[in-house]
Design a protein around this motif. Structure first.
Motif, PDB file in Angstrom:
ATOM      1  N   ILE A 188       0.836  -1.208   0.000  1.00  0.00           N
ATOM      2  CA  ILE A 188       0.000   0.000   0.000  1.00  0.00           C
ATOM      3  C   ILE A 188       0.865   1.250   0.000  1.00  0.00           C
ATOM      4  N   ILE A 189       1.844   1.284   0.899  1.00  0.00           N
ATOM      5  CA  ILE A 189       2.751   2.433   0.984  1.00  0.00           C
ATOM      6  C   ILE A 189       3.532   2.584  -0.320  1.00  0.00           C
ATOM      7  N   ASP A 190       3.976   1.486  -0.873  1.00  0.00           N
ATOM      8  CA  ASP A 190       4.730   1.509  -2.136  1.00  0.00           C
ATOM      9  C   ASP A 190       3.891   2.137  -3.240  1.00  0.00           C
ATOM     10  N   ARG A 191       2.664   1.704  -3.357  1.00  0.00           N
ATOM     11  CA  ARG A 191       1.780   2.210  -4.418  1.00  0.00           C
ATOM     12  C   ARG A 191       1.471   3.690  -4.246  1.00  0.00           C
ATOM     13  N   MET A 192       1.165   4.110  -3.032  1.00  0.00           N
ATOM     14  CA  MET A 192       0.803   5.501  -2.784  1.00  0.00           C
ATOM     15  C   MET A 192       2.016   6.421  -2.888  1.00  0.00           C
ATOM     16  N   ALA A 209      17.438  -8.763  -0.176  1.00  0.00           N
ATOM     17  CA  ALA A 209      16.604  -9.930   0.097  1.00  0.00           C
ATOM     18  C   ALA A 209      15.550  -9.603   1.147  1.00  0.00           C
ATOM     19  N   GLY A 210      14.526 -10.456   1.240  1.00  0.00           N
ATOM     20  CA  GLY A 210      13.464 -10.271   2.219  1.00  0.00           C
ATOM     21  C   GLY A 210      12.252  -9.596   1.623  1.00  0.00           C
ATOM     22  N   GLY A 211      11.162  -9.601   2.388  1.00  0.00           N
ATOM     23  CA  GLY A 211       9.903  -9.066   1.892  1.00  0.00           C
ATOM     24  C   GLY A 211       9.946  -7.625   1.441  1.00  0.00           C
ATOM     25  N   VAL A 212      10.704  -6.780   2.149  1.00  0.00           N
ATOM     26  CA  VAL A 212      10.778  -5.368   1.800  1.00  0.00           C
ATOM     27  C   VAL A 212      11.574  -5.156   0.511  1.00  0.00           C
ATOM     28  N   SER A 213      12.293  -6.189   0.057  1.00  0.00           N
ATOM     29  CA  SER A 213      13.040  -6.063  -1.200  1.00  0.00           C
ATOM     30  C   SER A 213      12.113  -5.935  -2.398  1.00  0.00           C
ATOM     31  N   ALA A 214      10.806  -6.134  -2.182  1.00  0.00           N
ATOM     32  CA  ALA A 214       9.837  -5.927  -3.255  1.00  0.00           C
ATOM     33  C   ALA A 214       9.529  -4.447  -3.461  1.00  0.00           C
ATOM     34  N   ASN A 215       9.922  -3.606  -2.508  1.00  0.00           N
ATOM     35  CA  ASN A 215       9.638  -2.168  -2.606  1.00  0.00           C
ATOM     36  C   ASN A 215      10.338  -1.552  -3.805  1.00  0.00           C
ATOM     37  N   SER A 216       9.591  -0.862  -4.641  1.00  0.00           N
ATOM     38  CA  SER A 216      10.146  -0.341  -5.896  1.00  0.00           C
ATOM     39  C   SER A 216      11.171   0.764  -5.669  1.00  0.00           C
ATOM     40  N   LEU A 248      13.203   1.070  -3.050  1.00  0.00           N
ATOM     41  CA  LEU A 248      14.427   0.447  -2.549  1.00  0.00           C
ATOM     42  C   LEU A 248      15.182  -0.216  -3.694  1.00  0.00           C
ATOM     43  N   ARG A 249      14.441  -0.848  -4.581  1.00  0.00           N
ATOM     44  CA  ARG A 249      15.075  -1.452  -5.763  1.00  0.00           C
ATOM     45  C   ARG A 249      15.738  -0.384  -6.632  1.00  0.00           C
ATOM     46  N   LYS A 250      15.075   0.757  -6.735  1.00  0.00           N
ATOM     47  CA  LYS A 250      15.644   1.855  -7.533  1.00  0.00           C
ATOM     48  C   LYS A 250      16.922   2.380  -6.890  1.00  0.00           C
ATOM     49  N   ALA A 251      16.935   2.456  -5.551  1.00  0.00           N
ATOM     50  CA  ALA A 251      18.127   2.915  -4.848  1.00  0.00           C
ATOM     51  C   ALA A 251      19.300   1.985  -5.132  1.00  0.00           C
ATOM     52  N   PHE A 252      19.042   0.699  -5.181  1.00  0.00           N
ATOM     53  CA  PHE A 252      20.073  -0.273  -5.536  1.00  0.00           C
ATOM     54  C   PHE A 252      20.509  -0.081  -6.983  1.00  0.00           C
ATOM     55  N   GLN A 253      19.514   0.092  -7.874  1.00  0.00           N
ATOM     56  CA  GLN A 253      19.835   0.247  -9.288  1.00  0.00           C
ATOM     57  C   GLN A 253      20.665   1.498  -9.533  1.00  0.00           C
ATOM     58  N   ASP A 254      20.395   2.546  -8.777  1.00  0.00           N
ATOM     59  CA  ASP A 254      21.162   3.790  -8.913  1.00  0.00           C
ATOM     60  C   ASP A 254      22.636   3.553  -8.576  1.00  0.00           C
ATOM     61  N   MET A 255      22.887   2.717  -7.575  1.00  0.00           N
ATOM     62  CA  MET A 255      24.273   2.429  -7.195  1.00  0.00           C
ATOM     63  C   MET A 255      24.994   1.661  -8.304  1.00  0.00           C
ATOM     64  N   GLU A 256      24.263   0.785  -8.984  1.00  0.00           N
ATOM     65  CA  GLU A 256      24.881   0.060 -10.097  1.00  0.00           C
ATOM     66  C   GLU A 256      25.074   0.970 -11.302  1.00  0.00           C
ATOM     67  N   ASP A 257      24.086   1.829 -11.555  1.00  0.00           N
ATOM     68  CA  ASP A 257      24.189   2.751 -12.692  1.00  0.00           C
ATOM     69  C   ASP A 257      25.376   3.702 -12.544  1.00  0.00           C
TER      70      ASP A 257
END
Length: 339
Positions: A187-191, A274-281, A283-292
């Motif tokens: 819910i928080i992710d979507r909003m 890893a873990g349930g919160v790793s589905a948060n978009s 947080l995934r973007k923050a990781f992707q930014d580090m790779e970019d």
């Protein structure tokens, strides 16, 4: 000779079974429990009752999807903990009974190890790149927030962890305070995608080392809403997207700050989530930014492997089978976090 495992996961409110042969996932079936939504959190008694209803059909479906007979199984892997004791006992008791009836070994799996080793799951149609050892893993869920140095499939070194609440728990509790429902993560992710992450600011702990704390953030969020609602009863409704975005941004900043420090201090550039919160978009973007930026090589699990699932238990069980790490039928389940 092939190694064919049946894995069972029942640590919380998802009943899951998976079949893996020689490290290749053949099936992964999960039954979720919607009954907890009306209570704003998992009710242990209801969860264990639902596991009792789901375990047989879920295991049967996993075997059928994999086209595997029980007689072909080499061993049974099961989550022994941590988790809700009532839920764990359903899966553990079933696994022990089936292993005894088939005369095959039982493999005990630590739920947290499973989340980390989910990065090594391969399917017949998807042979993905896996992280090399050693690598760092940020393990974030409703019950855990940890930075783990993974030296090998059986050597995990916890560098930092929450001293109170986990990130996922903070999200769920803040979502409940806002009247948004449970589970709060999706819910928080979507909003948050529709809000301004800089609209509001909340407390950020300043702990030494790599440990986390989220209790102060929850308190800060609660008091902030209390004061604003006293001024304007419609404050939450009028600002829910900005509140969600600001809360999410604060939590991610806290998580990433410690993780970046750990990676820099140790000199590791391979970093996993890893873990349930790793589905948060976000947080995934923050990781992707580090790779970019060329700072890290990142590893992010499929959405189906972020929440509790038996595929990750099968993966961990496969490695334990190779190491000859079996357990006796009288080994008890455990509820507390043990790494």
């Amino acid at each position: 000779m092939s190694i064919t495992l049946l894995a069972i996961e029942s640590s919380c409110d998802d009943t899951s079974a998976a079949v893996m042969r020689d490290g290749i996932l053949l099936s992964n079936v999960t039954a979720s429990q919607a009954v907890h939504e009306m209570y704003g959190g998992v009710v242990p008694e209801l969860a264990s009752r639902a596991h009792q209803q789901n375990i047989v059909p879920v295991v049967d479906a996993a075997l059928k999807q994999a086209n595997i007979e029980k007689s072909e199984l080499s061993a049974i892997a099961v989550t022994l903990g941590p988790g809700l004791m009532g839920s764990l006992l359903v899966g553990v008791s079933f696994a022990k009974g089936l292993a005894a009836s088939l005369g095959i070994p039982l493999i005990d799996v630590n739920h947290l190890h499973g989340h980390i080793l989910a990065h090594f799951i391969q399917t017949p149609d998807d042979k993905k790149e896996v992280p090399p050892y050693p690598f760092l893993c940020l393990l974030v869920s409703g019950g855990n927030s940890q930075i783990v140095k993974v030296n090998s499939h059986n050597n995990f070194e916890v560098l930092g962890q929450t001293i109170d609440d986990a990130a996922g728990e903070a999200i769920d509790k803040c979502s409940k305070v806002m009247g948004l429902g449970y589970p709060g993560g999706p819910i928080i992710d979507r909003m948050a995608r529709q809000g301004n992450p800089r609209a509001f600011s909340f407390a950020k702990p300043n702990l030494p080392g790599y440990d986390y704390s989220f209790s102060g953030l929850k308190t800060s969020f609660l008091y902030f809403l209390r004061d604003k609602v006293a001024e304007n009863p419609n404050f939450i409704e009028n600002n829910k997207n900005d509140l969600a975005a600001s809360l999410e941004a604060t939590i991610i900043e806290i998580l990433m700050k410690k993780l970046k420090k750990a990676a820099q201090d140790i000199g590791i550039k391979h970093v996993a989530l890893a873990g349930g919160v790793s589905a948060n978009s976000a947080l995934r973007k923050a990781f992707q930014d580090m790779e970019d930026k060329g700072v890290w090589k990142i590893y992010i699990p499929k959405f189906s492997y972020t929440t509790d699932n038996a595929a990750m238990i099968a993966m961990s069980g496969h490695y334990r089978y190779l190491d000859g790490e079996f357990c006796s039928l009288d080994k008890p389940a455990f509820s507390r976090t043990v790494f």
